[in-house]
Design a protein around this motif. Structure first.
Motif, PDB file in Angstrom:
ATOM      1  N   UNK A 235       1.175  -1.421  -0.139  1.00  0.00           N
ATOM      2  CA  UNK A 235       0.211   0.470   0.379  1.00  0.00           C
ATOM      3  C   UNK A 235       0.979   1.114  -0.224  1.00  0.00           C
ATOM      4  N   UNK A 236       1.796   1.112  -0.045  1.00  0.00           N
ATOM      5  CA  UNK A 236       2.655   2.330  -0.089  1.00  0.00           C
ATOM      6  C   UNK A 236       4.198   2.019  -1.631  1.00  0.00           C
ATOM      7  N   UNK A 237       4.244   3.133  -1.633  1.00  0.00           N
ATOM      8  CA  UNK A 237       6.026   3.279  -1.939  1.00  0.00           C
ATOM      9  C   UNK A 237       6.871   4.823  -1.952  1.00  0.00           C
ATOM     10  N   UNK A 238       8.257   4.003  -1.123  1.00  0.00           N
ATOM     11  CA  UNK A 238       9.586   5.331  -1.394  1.00  0.00           C
ATOM     12  C   UNK A 238      10.542   5.216  -2.623  1.00  0.00           C
ATOM     13  N   UNK A 239      10.455   6.201  -3.567  1.00  0.00           N
ATOM     14  CA  UNK A 239      11.156   6.492  -4.624  1.00  0.00           C
ATOM     15  C   UNK A 239      12.870   7.190  -3.719  1.00  0.00           C
ATOM     16  N   UNK A 240      13.547   6.408  -4.804  1.00  0.00           N
ATOM     17  CA  UNK A 240      14.881   6.971  -4.051  1.00  0.00           C
ATOM     18  C   UNK A 240      15.926   7.334  -5.276  1.00  0.00           C
ATOM     19  N   UNK A 241      16.029   9.242  -5.357  1.00  0.00           N
ATOM     20  CA  UNK A 241      16.610   9.706  -6.270  1.00  0.00           C
ATOM     21  C   UNK A 241      17.657   9.477  -6.429  1.00  0.00           C
ATOM     22  N   UNK A 242      18.501   9.981  -7.728  1.00  0.00           N
ATOM     23  CA  UNK A 242      19.839   9.495  -8.084  1.00  0.00           C
ATOM     24  C   UNK A 242      20.649  11.028  -7.536  1.00  0.00           C
ATOM     25  N   UNK A 243      21.640  10.572  -6.958  1.00  0.00           N
ATOM     26  CA  UNK A 243      22.254  12.052  -6.133  1.00  0.00           C
ATOM     27  C   UNK A 243      21.731  13.609  -6.626  1.00  0.00           C
ATOM     28  N   UNK A 244      20.928  14.326  -6.065  1.00  0.00           N
ATOM     29  CA  UNK A 244      21.196  15.645  -6.831  1.00  0.00           C
ATOM     30  C   UNK A 244      20.218  15.901  -7.547  1.00  0.00           C
TER      31      UNK A 244
END
Length: 700
Positions: free
Chosen positions: A83-92
């Protein structure tokens, strides 16, 4: 040697691209119960995720593509849960991603980004986290980014020459229409593939380039070991311990407490806890359904109720003793036998009894608060606005004897038509025009089947029998000064279609005159001189009994209309409206609907929290309380929900959750021959477990 736990978390990382600690955390919390890399359960969540990834794939002309090695358009990984999602952006890359996701508009009016998307900080998280949600929608995606990244995104948008549209609290009309256009062209199957691709960014790195032109393919997302990531009947471990009382926040029944208590206990048992469910005696038959017994339930002591759980789950149920002291002793003994005891307090003992022995309380409240305030944007022409104003205003007409006769004559017409076999213009099969008859209130009574003469008349006797004293008294004792609410069944057949109406009016007044003259000697002569023509004139306007005439409506609406549109405009349009037929008025009011818009603005979180807190006023103090909203009337903005939850914590409520509407949930639980609960239903229990566990002091 690498442990099995480590191997499993590394496999998840190969799919998701997330940091290893995040993969390990998910596995320890959830295990493989929902799959190692679960898809989104909620279709609204899938839609939001699909829009995010698809927006990156269909690059806006104002922004360059993000050529970041080892990422998918600037995203290095994701942490999916059911029921959820966390996104990890590339540095910067967080500001760059936000500038492409959040809604913008070019000088020529072209929309960019995801219309209606908003980014709000979540200060309660241990990491900098932004919540991405569509205004007015409950789905959310978390982005590991700082609040300053939103300001930087605005700077990037300005440099690109586009207008920022994400600073308003509600989606504009342009955003809503653009979002409707996007979702209309995105089918459920395609949305599910885009959503899965966003959840499997580690797999997507080698194939995502083709998605600029088409949607992801299912085989592209299978990954190295699809059989290893499938759901399995094991784990996850449950940290919840102790006694949880489930009760209605306002002390009233019928809010789904027993169903919620069962789901909470079932989820705890499926997670490896020894779970007991104590149910109040008034739910004995429902408890029998939990155990698979046919009602009436006659079991004593703790009975096995694991039949709908995955293999290995331990859930037992028992009836709470009727005596409060005996029930308290029963609960104390259960503490020693179970890891988790869920008590369906119900209304049998009152919320201050068994709940006083609980370690935490789950209070249910029906969602009947107003989460939004409405702003109406009306770009229609003055004619449509004024004519609609005339149609929509509720104009109260003082009831009088003439109105009483109008209403009773409508039912007389129905009776006469049935007596004489005359089909009324609006008859449709067995449901004839005027079927909303008020029975004995008007002297209309159904007769028994042994009265043959009345069977031939359709089962109704004469609405007014002047020779029956009881009939006469019932007919005239109806309060003449009661307020008349116009009803569709009070509209007579059109005069052109019913030439018999004039004759029936004369017969109707002739029947009523002796008693009417006796009861209303001063009014009756004047009324009889004018009523028939008055009734006919009202019918020509197609007015039901109690409805205002055109002149009465104009007089009532004039002051407000003049103040809004001016005297000259009002005189012009009111004259045109007065001359128009009912059909012409209705046609004008229905036109230009595309120029009428309603914007829903979130109400202040403190105000909503105050109303919700009042719904849990009877919850006993001194222990963590989680408020669970049932029967949600609409999808609530996730950002508003977070703000209200924070405000409730300041008012003594440790947590807020929403029990989603799930068609057939209670029926499915109590089916005597049902197998294991579907995962979508068990997931509701997991949500409740997580909310209560998080609210306990050890977690806060």
């Amino acid at each position: 040697m690498i442990s099995g736990e480590s191997k499993t978390s590394r496999l998840r990382t190969r799919y998701t691209g997330e940091p290893k600690f995040a993969a390990l955390h998910y596995f320890r919390q959830a295990g493989p119960r929902f799959g190692l890399v679960p898809d989104a359960e909620d279709p609204r969540q899938r839609l939001l995720e699909a829009l995010l990834l698809r927006t990156l794939a269909r690059r806006h002309p104002a922004f360059a593509e993000l050529p970041v090695p080892g990422s998918v358009w600037g995203l290095s990984g994701s942490s999916p849960a059911p029921d959820s999602l966390v996104l990890w952006p590339a540095p910067g890359q967080a500001p760059e991603l936000l500038a492409r996701w959040l809604p913008t508009r070019t000088p020529d009016g072209a929309m960019g980004g995801v219309p209606g998307l908003r980014a709000v900080p979540l200060p309660s998280r241990s990491h900098y986290t932004l919540s991405l949600a569509l205004a007015g929608h409950g789905a959310r995606v978390e982005l590991r980014a700082a609040p300053t990244d939103v300001h930087e995104a605005a700077r990037l948008a300005a440099e690109a020459g586009v207008e920022v549209m994400w600073q308003a609290d509600a989606a504009s009309r342009a955003e809503s229409e653009a979002l409707d256009g996007l979702t209309a062209g995105l089918g459920a199957g395609e949305a599910a593939l885009w959503s899965r691709a966003l959840r499997r960014l580690g797999v997507a790195r080698d194939v995502y380039g083709a998605w600029r032109r088409r949607a992801p393919l299912e085989q592209e997302l299978e990954g190295p070991k699809p059989e290893r990531i499938a759901p399995r009947d094991s784990g996850p471990g449950v940290g919840l311990r102790g006694v949880v009382a489930v009760l209605p926040g306002d002390g009233k029944g019928g809010q789904g407490c027993t169903t919620a208590a069962y789901l909470l206990a079932a989820a705890a048992a499926a997670g490896g806890a020894r779970a007991g469910l104590l149910v109040s005696a008034h739910d004995a038959n429902l408890l029998g359904a939990f155990t698979g017994d046919r009602p009436p339930f006659t079991g004593t002591g703790w009975q096995d109720a694991s039949r709908q759980l995955p293999a290995g789950g331990c859930l037992k149920v028992a009836l709470a003793a009727k005596d409060p002291e005996a029930a308290a002793e029963q609960l104390a003994a259960a503490r020693a036998d179970f890891d988790v005891v869920v008590v369906d307090v119900g209304i049998a003992h009152g919320p201050s009894s068994l709940a006083a022995h609980a370690d935490a309380v789950l209070a249910l409240a029906v969602d009947d608060v107003s989460w939004y305030s409405r702003e109406v944007l009306d770009d229609r022409s003055e004619r449509v606005q004024i004519w609609s104003h005339l149609a929509d205003q509720r104009v109260r007409v003082e009831p009088d004897l003439a109105g009483f006769l109008d209403e009773t004559f409508a039912y007389y017409v129905t009776w006469r038509a049935r007596q004489e076999g005359i089909p009324l213009p609006d008859d449709e099969g067995e449901e004839a025009w005027g079927t909303g008859l008020p029975g004995s209130a008007f002297g209309l009574e159904e007769t028994g089947s042994d009265e043959e003469e009345d069977e031939d008349a359709g089962g109704w006797v004469e609405p007014y029998d002047p020779h029956d004293a009881d009939h006469v008294e019932r007919f005239w004792s109806r309060p003449v000064l009661a307020h008349l609410d116009p009803a569709p069944e009070d509209v007579l057949p059109a005069e052109a279609d019913a030439p018999y109406l004039e004759k029936w009016r004369a017969e109707f007044t002739r029947i009523l005159t002796p008693e009417g003259q006796r009861r209303h000697p001063e009014q009756w002569p004047h009324l009889m001189a004018h009523w028939s023509e008055r009734n006919r004139a009202r019918n020509l306007e197609r007015l039901p009994a109690g409805a205002p005439t055109a002149d009465e409506r104009l007089a009532a609406c004039a002051p407000q209309a003049i103040d809004r549109w001016g005297e000259q405009t009002w005189q012009r349009e009111s004259t045109a409206w007065r001359a128009a037929s009912p059909e012409e008025r209705s046609e004008v009011c229905r036109s230009e609907r595309d120029r009428l818009w309603t914007v829903q603005h979130p109400r202040p979180a403190q105000d909503v929290a105050g109303e919700l807190r009042a719904a849990a006023a009877l919850v006993p103090p001194g222990r963590p309380v989680v408020l669970a909203l049932t029967r949600p009337r609409r999808d609530v903005d996730r950002h508003l929900l977070d703000g209200v939850s924070q405000a409730l914590q300041e008012q003594g409520i440790a947590g807020l959750t929403v029990i989603p509407h799930n068609e057939g949930l209670q029926r499915r639980i109590v089916e005597s021959d049902a197998g294991p609960l579907p995962m979508r239903m068990l997931a509701i229990g997991w949500k409740l477990v997580a909310a209560v566990h998080q609210a306990q002091p050890a977690r806060r």
